[in-house]
Motif scaffolding. Structure first.
Motif, PDB file in Angstrom:
ATOM      1  N   ILE A 120       0.845  -1.190   0.000  1.00 26.49           N
ATOM      2  CA  ILE A 120       0.000   0.000   0.000  1.00 26.49           C
ATOM      3  C   ILE A 120       0.886   1.248   0.000  1.00 26.49           C
ATOM      4  O   ILE A 120       1.705   1.457   0.894  1.00 26.49           O
ATOM      5  N   LYS A 121       0.752   2.047  -1.022  1.00 18.97           N
ATOM      6  CA  LYS A 121       1.486   3.307  -1.143  1.00 18.97           C
ATOM      7  C   LYS A 121       0.489   4.398  -1.502  1.00 18.97           C
ATOM      8  O   LYS A 121      -0.356   4.169  -2.370  1.00 18.97           O
ATOM      9  N   VAL A 167       1.410   5.941   4.602  1.00 15.44           N
ATOM     10  CA  VAL A 167       0.425   6.390   5.575  1.00 15.44           C
ATOM     11  C   VAL A 167      -0.292   7.607   4.995  1.00 15.44           C
ATOM     12  O   VAL A 167       0.173   8.240   4.062  1.00 15.44           O
ATOM     13  N   GLY A 168      -1.432   7.899   5.577  1.00 13.10           N
ATOM     14  CA  GLY A 168      -2.182   9.086   5.149  1.00 13.10           C
ATOM     15  C   GLY A 168      -3.557   8.776   4.605  1.00 13.10           C
ATOM     16  O   GLY A 168      -4.485   9.580   4.738  1.00 13.10           O
ATOM     17  N   PHE A 169      -3.722   7.616   3.962  1.00 10.62           N
ATOM     18  CA  PHE A 169      -5.031   7.239   3.435  1.00 10.62           C
ATOM     19  C   PHE A 169      -6.004   6.951   4.576  1.00 10.62           C
ATOM     20  O   PHE A 169      -5.635   6.376   5.601  1.00 10.62           O
ATOM     21  N   ILE A 185      -1.228  -8.331  -1.235  1.00 13.24           N
ATOM     22  CA  ILE A 185      -1.108  -6.915  -0.903  1.00 13.24           C
ATOM     23  C   ILE A 185      -0.732  -6.830   0.574  1.00 13.24           C
ATOM     24  O   ILE A 185      -1.306  -7.537   1.405  1.00 13.24           O
ATOM     25  N   LYS A 186       0.220  -5.975   0.897  1.00 13.86           N
ATOM     26  CA  LYS A 186       0.583  -5.818   2.297  1.00 13.86           C
ATOM     27  C   LYS A 186       0.590  -4.364   2.708  1.00 13.86           C
ATOM     28  O   LYS A 186       0.853  -3.471   1.913  1.00 13.86           O
ATOM     29  N   ASP A 187       0.295  -4.158   3.988  1.00  8.59           N
ATOM     30  CA  ASP A 187       0.498  -2.848   4.585  1.00  8.59           C
ATOM     31  C   ASP A 187       1.997  -2.567   4.678  1.00  8.59           C
ATOM     32  O   ASP A 187       2.823  -3.484   4.727  1.00  8.59           O
ATOM     33  N   ASP A 188       2.346  -1.304   4.739  1.00  8.40           N
ATOM     34  CA  ASP A 188       3.719  -0.936   5.015  1.00  8.40           C
ATOM     35  C   ASP A 188       3.988  -1.131   6.503  1.00  8.40           C
ATOM     36  O   ASP A 188       3.059  -1.097   7.331  1.00  8.40           O
ATOM     37  N   GLY A 193       6.312  -2.254  -5.150  1.00  5.62           N
ATOM     38  CA  GLY A 193       5.480  -1.084  -4.854  1.00  5.62           C
ATOM     39  C   GLY A 193       5.435  -0.147  -6.035  1.00  5.62           C
ATOM     40  O   GLY A 193       4.492  -0.137  -6.827  1.00  5.62           O
ATOM     41  N   GLY A 194       6.498   0.636  -6.205  1.00  8.76           N
ATOM     42  CA  GLY A 194       6.561   1.565  -7.319  1.00  8.76           C
ATOM     43  C   GLY A 194       6.531   0.875  -8.668  1.00  8.76           C
ATOM     44  O   GLY A 194       5.995   1.415  -9.643  1.00  8.76           O
TER      45      GLY A 194
END
Length: 422
Positions: free
Chosen positions: A159-160, A163-165, A185-188, A372-373
């Motif tokens: 997830i990118k 944080v913030g979403f 899919i993984k969290d950071d 990710g990217g």
């Protein structure tokens, strides 16, 4: 190896004779101290003392690798001798106690006044001792079964932004990633239970879109929710993920500790994705800390299913040789006759262009290839990012150079053109 002893190997640096230091190490980590004490009988020592199994002296260093106030007070000038030492420890001293095992093979040794460098390199346990600890609940085969990926590398992403979403924004991104065709899919690691997207809101929101995708397509996307927290909270978070139909939780191993991970493993049937963030602090200095072989041995005794190994040609400091060796460690059973292999998770700057090196070095696609990217920043969108990675894996397995494969794979061609310039 002996069925009643644990074998550990070390690299040491010392101005003292290595054989003397080896005996100090063995005594310090079993029944001894710097001098013989009351009650320390010959019979007790024979039963409980650690044993020096081998010493191989290496070329000396010209200067000490680490500061040592005791040696400095003594005015010690060297030479700074280096050696590889094997020490075996009686299983009976430790029992089925993972924190005490860690304290035994990697405890006060680092503070010994006789050394100017010490690194734990390997830990090997007998089969009967390994059987006293948790096994992976899911492992490689279970991860393939849950995701429906019978063959080929599992393509994953993170997830990118990290944080913030909000919970709703995270769910919207997960829906797009599911549609893009990812398996995982993984969290950071820095996003666990933030105020703007607490797990109590994020897990139901994300799993609603995962379930909807599964109902439409039959495909279950494994989501590793970062539930890193104190132990009781991790258990509650894992229960929530399970109730919502999730299949995986993630924890930051170094900060939860061996006891916390053991408790979590015993509590939940979910896949346990082990994130090693902070491992560099334990491993980057060549004469201090712990190698990945020893590190992953301890965490596999706690029952993890996946272990991070970083990635080839990645953005972090580890050389490719270390990444390769780490993956092979994950594929190697800890003891004969017990299949406790775990799935290595490749990440850090991974994209289609790093696939050939990975396939060539590892020779297996029983792995998580996380980008990710490389997926989320693909110029044609996430679906094209996923497609480019799958195209790269197909080319690597067939022995086809990527630039040749890209002639009939537009997503791969776009990835090479865009990321290859960076």
């Amino acid at each position: 190896m002996a069925t009643d002893r644990i074998l550990a190997s070390y690299l040491i640096e010392t101005p003292e004779p290595p054989e003397k230091v080896a005996e100090v190490m063995a005594g310090e980590q079993s029944c001894g101290t710097f001098t013989r004490v009351e009650g320390e009988t010959d019979a007790l020592r024979a039963r409980a003392r650690a044993t020096v199994e081998s010493i191989v002296e290496l070329a000396p260093a010209t200067s000490p690798s680490l500061p040592n106030a005791l040696l400095e007070r003594k005015g010690t000038q060297g030479p700074w001798r280096r050696a590889r030492i094997e020490i075996s420890f009686p299983v009976a001293n430790i029992g089925a106690n993972l924190p005490t095992l860690a304290a035994t093979v990697a405890g006060n040794l680092y503070d010994l006044g006789e050394v100017s460098g010490l690194r734990l390199e390997t830990v090997h346990v007998p089969a009967a001792y390994r059987a006293r600890f948790e096994l992976p609940r899911i492992g490689i085969a279970g991860t393939r079964r849950l995701t429906g990926v019978a063959s080929g590398a599992l393509v994953g992403t993170i997830i990118k932004p990290n944080v913030g979403f909000s919970a709703a924004e995270t769910a919207e991104l997960v829906a797009r990633l599911c549609a893009a065709g990812v398996d995982f899919i993984k969290d950071d690691e820095v996003c666990a239970d933030p105020d703007h997207a607490p797990l109590a809101e994020r897990v139901p929101a994300v799993m609603a879109v995962v379930r909807a995708h599964q109902e439409r397509t039959g495909k279950h996307v494994m989501v590793a929710f970062n539930i890193t927290d104190e132990t009781d909270a991790m258990k509650r978070h894992a229960d929530l993920v399970e109730r919502e139909g999730g299949s995986c939780v993630m924890a930051s191993l170094n900060w939860c500790g061996h006891s916390g991970i053991q408790t979590l493993r015993r509590h939940t049937p979910l896949t346990l994705h082990g994130h090693r963030n902070g491992f560099g602090a334990l491993s980057r200095h060549p004469l201090l800390g712990i190698s990945f072989q020893a590190y992953q041995t301890l965490w596999r005794l706690a029952g993890v299913d996946h272990m991070h190994v970083h990635g080839l040609q990645g953005k972090f400091s580890q050389p490719d040789e270390e990444v390769i060796a780490s993956a092979q460690d994950c594929f190697t059973p800890l003891a004969e006759g017990i299949d406790d292999r775990v799935m290595p998770a490749f990440s850090s700057g991974q994209w289609a262009g790093t696939v050939p090196a990975t396939w060539t070095a590892i020779g297996s696609d029983d792995l998580l290839f996380m980008s990710g990217g490389g997926i989320l920043a693909h110029p044609q969108g996430p679906a094209a990012g996923v497609a480019s990675i799958r195209q790269a894996w197909a080319a690597a397995r067939a022995g086809t150079p990527l630039d040749e494969a890209a002639r009939s794979a537009p997503e791969l061609a776009a990835a090479l053109a865009f990321f290859g310039k960076r």
